[in-house]
Design a protein around this motif. Structure first.
Motif: not given
Length: 201
Positions: A144-169
């Motif tokens: 909403k502040q224009g800092i992050v792209r809005s064309d991908i739903p936030a909940h989808v990006l959040a799932r991707m974020y969680v995936g940044l560390f789970q497989p490496p751990v």
């Protein structure tokens, strides 16, 4: 010698932390009331005053882990004004937390608990979902502040974020190598941060 009085809430927290330590060291099969009591230096009967059985203690451990995760989110937001800087800080803190003694190598802990207490799967899922919800909220506000792209739903990006560390751990749990783990997560974060920023047309 007079024993220091410990109120009920504090004692339950101490028991949960002791049980987390036992689970980390001995696994789900090694979690016993006696070992938790020994960790605290109290008689087993003192544990039963606060928890009726091991299942209730595992619930307390999972609640404790969930609180630690939420505390990591709160502290990152307090320390960094920029949403992406806060998420980057959170990512590295959470990665270190997951492989620390207190964090109990959360993937290992999850496997151990599910193997011996399969009825706890929903409680474990809730911890992951709550983290994803907090991250989704941060990303939504940033969009909403224009800092992050809005064309991908936030909940989808959040799932991707969680995936940044789970497989490496998980890889770390199997093969070790903290330096390698941190390097992989940092690379994942760099790619994710670039991907979520608004696209220049």
């Amino acid at each position: 010698m007079t024993r220091e009085y410990v109120d009920g809430a504090k004692r339950r927290d101490q028991i949960a932390r002791a049980a987390l330590s036992v689970l980390t060291r001995d696994g789900g099969a090694g979690l016993t009331i006696r070992r938790v009591a020994a960790k605290l230096g109290v008689a087993p009967s003192a544990i039963y005053r606060h928890f009726p059985d091991k299942g209730a203690i595992v619930d307390a451990v999972l609640t404790l882990v969930g609180e630690m995760i939420q505390d990591n989110v709160d502290r990152a937001l307090e320390e960094e004004d920029h949403p992406l800087d806060a998420l980057g800080l959170l990512l590295m803190r959470h990665t270190h937390f997951l492989v620390s003694d207190l964090g109990a190598g959360h993937i290992f802990l999850t496997t151990e608990i599910l193997a011996h207490y399969p009825d706890k799967n929903q409680r474990i899922a809730t911890n992951v979902e709550q983290l994803a919800e907090r991250v989704s909220g941060i990303l939504l506000r940033a969009a909403k502040q224009g800092i992050v792209r809005s064309d991908i739903p936030a909940h989808v990006l959040a799932r991707m974020y969680v995936g940044l560390f789970q497989p490496p751990v998980l890889h770390y749990q199997l093969l070790g190598g903290l330096t390698h783990l941190v390097g992989v997560v940092e690379e994942n974060w760099s790619a994710f941060r670039t991907m979520v920023q608004p696209q220049i047309k």
